[in-house]
Every structure is written in C-alpha cells, then in structure tokens.
Motif scaffolding. Structure first.
Motif, PDB file in Angstrom:
ATOM      1  N   ALA A 113      20.724  47.243  42.937  1.00  0.00           N
ATOM      2  CA  ALA A 113      21.032  48.398  42.090  1.00  0.00           C
ATOM      3  C   ALA A 113      20.411  49.663  42.672  1.00  0.00           C
ATOM      4  N   GLU A 114      19.188  49.539  43.194  1.00  0.00           N
ATOM      5  CA  GLU A 114      18.513  50.702  43.767  1.00  0.00           C
ATOM      6  C   GLU A 114      19.241  51.191  45.024  1.00  0.00           C
ATOM      7  N   THR A 115      19.697  50.255  45.843  1.00  0.00           N
ATOM      8  CA  THR A 115      20.444  50.621  47.046  1.00  0.00           C
ATOM      9  C   THR A 115      21.761  51.289  46.674  1.00  0.00           C
ATOM     10  N   LYS A 132      27.853  51.327  36.072  1.00  0.00           N
ATOM     11  CA  LYS A 132      27.088  50.252  35.433  1.00  0.00           C
ATOM     12  C   LYS A 132      27.397  48.935  36.125  1.00  0.00           C
ATOM     13  N   SER A 133      26.467  48.035  35.977  1.00  0.00           N
ATOM     14  CA  SER A 133      26.630  46.673  36.484  1.00  0.00           C
ATOM     15  C   SER A 133      26.436  45.752  35.291  1.00  0.00           C
ATOM     16  N   GLY A 134      27.511  45.190  34.819  1.00  0.00           N
ATOM     17  CA  GLY A 134      27.450  44.394  33.585  1.00  0.00           C
ATOM     18  C   GLY A 134      27.127  45.315  32.429  1.00  0.00           C
ATOM     19  N   ASP A 135      26.050  45.015  31.712  1.00  0.00           N
ATOM     20  CA  ASP A 135      25.613  45.863  30.603  1.00  0.00           C
ATOM     21  C   ASP A 135      24.548  46.869  31.029  1.00  0.00           C
ATOM     22  N   LYS A 136      24.068  46.744  32.248  1.00  0.00           N
ATOM     23  CA  LYS A 136      22.992  47.617  32.723  1.00  0.00           C
ATOM     24  C   LYS A 136      23.576  48.880  33.368  1.00  0.00           C
ATOM     25  N   PHE A 159      30.035  44.186  44.258  1.00  0.00           N
ATOM     26  CA  PHE A 159      28.660  44.008  43.786  1.00  0.00           C
ATOM     27  C   PHE A 159      28.594  43.958  42.262  1.00  0.00           C
ATOM     28  N   GLY A 160      29.735  44.008  41.603  1.00  0.00           N
ATOM     29  CA  GLY A 160      29.763  43.972  40.147  1.00  0.00           C
ATOM     30  C   GLY A 160      29.521  45.322  39.505  1.00  0.00           C
TER      31      GLY A 160
END
Length: 173
Positions: A71-73, A158-162, A114-115
């Motif tokens: 996520a940071e990348t 976002k990735s999923g719910d994050k 990557f979702g």
C-alpha cells in the motif's frame, strides 16, 4: 519351644511389614510419577497451544506488513497516475490523448492486479468523510445543497475496505 515359636513369629512379622511398606512406597512412587507425567502433559499442551498462537500471530503480522508495504509503494506511485490525468486533460491533439489514455489504462490495470481500485466519486455527490478529504470549500449557489462535492481535485483509491488515499475534493458550504 515356645520361645522359638515366639522368635519365629517376631521374625516373620517385620518381613511382612517390610513387604507392605515396599508395596505402599511403590504405590506412592507410582502416583507421584503419574502426577508428574500429567503435569508434563499439561505443560506440553500449554506450550504447544502457545506456539500455535505465536505462529498464527506471526503469520498475520507478516501478511499485514506485506500489505502495508504494498500500500505504501502504491501510494507513492499514485502521483504518477495524477500527472498522467493532468496530461490527458491538457493534451490538445487526439493522438497524444490516445497515447496518454493507454498509459492510464495500463496503470489502472496494474493497480487492480494489486486489488487497488479507484473510489467512485462524481461531482454532485454528498460529501463522505470516510473516503473524501475536503481541501476547499465554496459557498452554495442557487439550487445547490451544502456538503456536496463541487470539484474533484485528486482521485481516491482503496484496497478492499482500506482507503489508501482519500479523494481530495472541494465541497459546498
């Protein structure tokens, strides 16, 4: 003869008591050994359960660290997508626009692998602080409601719910 008999009886009695005492000691030692074995077994189960919990926690921590690193990348790569979007908006000829659009689609395909997906927001939507960040505010014009998205400054992802990056928007007040 009576004295011999008494002596013989006295001699046999202690032997019986010694045998009984030895049997009692054997039984006592057996009980102690069984109790010790049960204690070791209980400790083994406890240590085994602790190790399983440790392994699960460690596995969760490793996968969480991987997800956070990814996520940071991706967060650091999102400005590139923004710049391509700005380039697309400012491109004048169709050939340049087509090329930039292909690069943007390719980038979005990589993000989706990557979702990561774009947070769907459009002008006129209600402001949602769970996925948006208000960086500008405008007074309401005639027919507009307060807390409405007036302009999208940066897209959110976002990735999923994050939420990886909140969408930066201008809202009406």
């Amino acid at each position: 003869m009576s004295k011999k008999k008494e002596i013989n009886e006295e001699q046999t009695e202690p032997e019986v008591k010694v045998e009984e005492t030895a049997a009692e000691l054997d039984k006592s030692e057996l009980e102690k050994a069984q109790a010790l074995a049960e204690d070791y077994k209980r400790k083994w189960y406890s240590v085994s359960a602790e190790y399983d919990n440790y392994r699960k926690r460690n596995q969760t921590a490793v996968s969480q660290a991987y997800a956070n690193g990814s996520a940071e990348t991706l967060l650091k790569l999102l400005p590139v997508a923004d710049n391509f979007g700005y380039a697309l908006d400012s491109a004048s000829d169709e050939k340049t626009r087509s090329g930039i659009d292909k690069v943007i689609k390719s980038f979005l395909t990589i993000l989706s692998s990557f979702g990561v997906e774009e947070i769907p927001i459009s002008v006129g939507d209600k402001f949602d602080e769970s996925v948006m960040e208000a960086v500008l505010d405008f007074p309401c014009e005639e027919g507009e409601e307060p807390n409405t998205v007036k302009q999208i400054l940066k897209k959110g992802y976002k990735s999923g719910d994050k939420v990886i990056r909140y969408a930066q928007v201008a809202v009406t007040i």
